[in-house]
Design an enzyme around this catalytic site. Sequence first.
Site, mmCIF file in Angstrom:
data_model
loop_
_atom_site.group_PDB
_atom_site.id
_atom_site.type_symbol
_atom_site.label_atom_id
_atom_site.label_comp_id
_atom_site.label_asym_id
_atom_site.label_seq_id
_atom_site.Cartn_x
_atom_site.Cartn_y
_atom_site.Cartn_z
ATOM 1 N N TRP A 1 0.848 -1.191 0.000
ATOM 2 C CA TRP A 1 0.000 0.000 0.000
ATOM 3 C C TRP A 1 0.890 1.250 0.000
ATOM 4 O O TRP A 1 1.870 1.310 0.769
ATOM 5 C CB TRP A 1 -0.898 -0.039 1.244
ATOM 6 N N ASP B 1 -0.800 -6.238 8.873
ATOM 7 C CA ASP B 1 -1.752 -5.142 8.663
ATOM 8 C C ASP B 1 -3.079 -5.776 8.238
ATOM 9 O O ASP B 1 -3.168 -6.390 7.171
ATOM 10 C CB ASP B 1 -1.228 -4.186 7.572
ATOM 11 N N LYS C 1 -13.218 -0.116 6.783
ATOM 12 C CA LYS C 1 -13.941 -0.808 5.713
ATOM 13 C C LYS C 1 -15.054 -1.689 6.292
ATOM 14 O O LYS C 1 -16.192 -1.617 5.856
ATOM 15 C CB LYS C 1 -12.996 -1.685 4.878
HETATM 16 C C1 LMR Z 1 -6.749 2.862 -0.284
HETATM 17 O O1 LMR Z 1 -5.779 2.122 -0.356
HETATM 18 O O2 LMR Z 1 -7.283 3.357 -1.292
HETATM 19 C C2 LMR Z 1 -7.353 3.198 1.053
HETATM 20 O O3 LMR Z 1 -6.717 2.483 2.046
HETATM 21 C C3 LMR Z 1 -7.423 4.647 1.306
HETATM 22 C C4 LMR Z 1 -6.094 5.293 1.568
HETATM 23 O O4 LMR Z 1 -5.971 5.957 2.607
HETATM 24 O O5 LMR Z 1 -5.158 5.170 0.765
#
Ligand code: LMR
Length: 391
Positions: A128, A209, A244
């Site tokens: 992420w 996570d 979520k």
């Molecule tokens: C995402 O990955 O789109 C979500 O977790 C929102 C974010 O804060 O990036």
Amino acid sequence: MFERFEPLPTDPILGLSLAYKQDTNPQKVDLGVGVYKDEAGNTPVLASVTAAQSRCHELETTKAYEGPAGNDSFNSEITQLIFGADSAQLERVKTLQTPGGCGALRVAAELINRATPGATIWVSRPTWANHIPLLSSAGLKIKEYPYYDAASQSIDRQGMLDCLAKVPAGDLVLLHGCCHNPCGTDLSLDDWQQIADLANKNGFTPFVDLAYQGFGDGLEEDAQGLRLLAGAVPELVVASSCSKNFGLYRERVGALSIMGNSPVAAANTFGQMQSVARGIYSMPPSHGAALVATILTDTALRQQWEGEVAEMRVRIKQLREDLSAALAPFGDFGFIPQQRGMFSFLGLSEAQVERLKNEFSVYMVGSSRINLAGINQQNLPYLAESIGKVL
Ligand code: LMR
């Protein structure tokens, strides 16, 4: 002093929302930020949350400070939701309510840096986009292990295990508990077992996570890998989010759970966690966690919430099937239904993603990560046709 700042590029994920809002094309499609949407394109307040809200409003008697640890009932319920109500590890786990999953990641990073200044944390390639800034700005060093193989649209299992076999004692390894963000490709239980074995052999600490519990195969099912680890290793770090699965995005509800190697170690670490929180934001906001605690401690509300999580999960799974079928004329997208959670990589180039945005008003992250929940039966034909045109 501030005149030295240069303009920053927009956030690779959040920046998409603004661009989408400003787009006047009536056919625009938003597959950017990871927010659940229903068939009508709305992100509804869950009915269980609305009911909990009325109850909290009626019963609330004070707005006095809650304290750095947050809501005790929330902390205890989240621990059980993650580790299992009958987990043998519960006496070694301490959970701190945090401002969202991001708050949990940041408190964890600060805590790790207190224990081992400049410790190294290994993150999956890809991971992420916000993991790296959140963890590195607390002083942790970031290294990557191979995870997703774009050519085979699956996990680079050998590459991952070969790399993790070389991670030394004292380092941490960040794992996505379920519904990998951004690629949607999850570890099997056998992978979790092999990682647990490597952690024990080498002495690294796993850090999970868990931001999408319930969005993959079920609330219990999505925690199985984490629970396997918890039963096998001496120490574990877990950052979790209620954004979520409770739809509480803007309320910022998350938790940091630390499993220590003894109840005493966990209790001492809990003191440090509270001290870290006190030094950053003092204490978390109370509203969202109170709603979660109300839902999880009430049998009827909890049942209603579990049904709502199932509804979101089933809808996303169906959209995976629908998208894969709609894209079939343009290639083999059979990998989409194999994946879990809100995200998939379509395997498009950055140039194709740009064309989709500029020529067709279809918004996705530059890596071609899509949020499946942004699809509905109305926009699906246009979306598939647009993707077909750039392929
Ligand atoms: C995402 O990955 O789109 C979500 O977790 C929102 C974010 O804060 O990036």
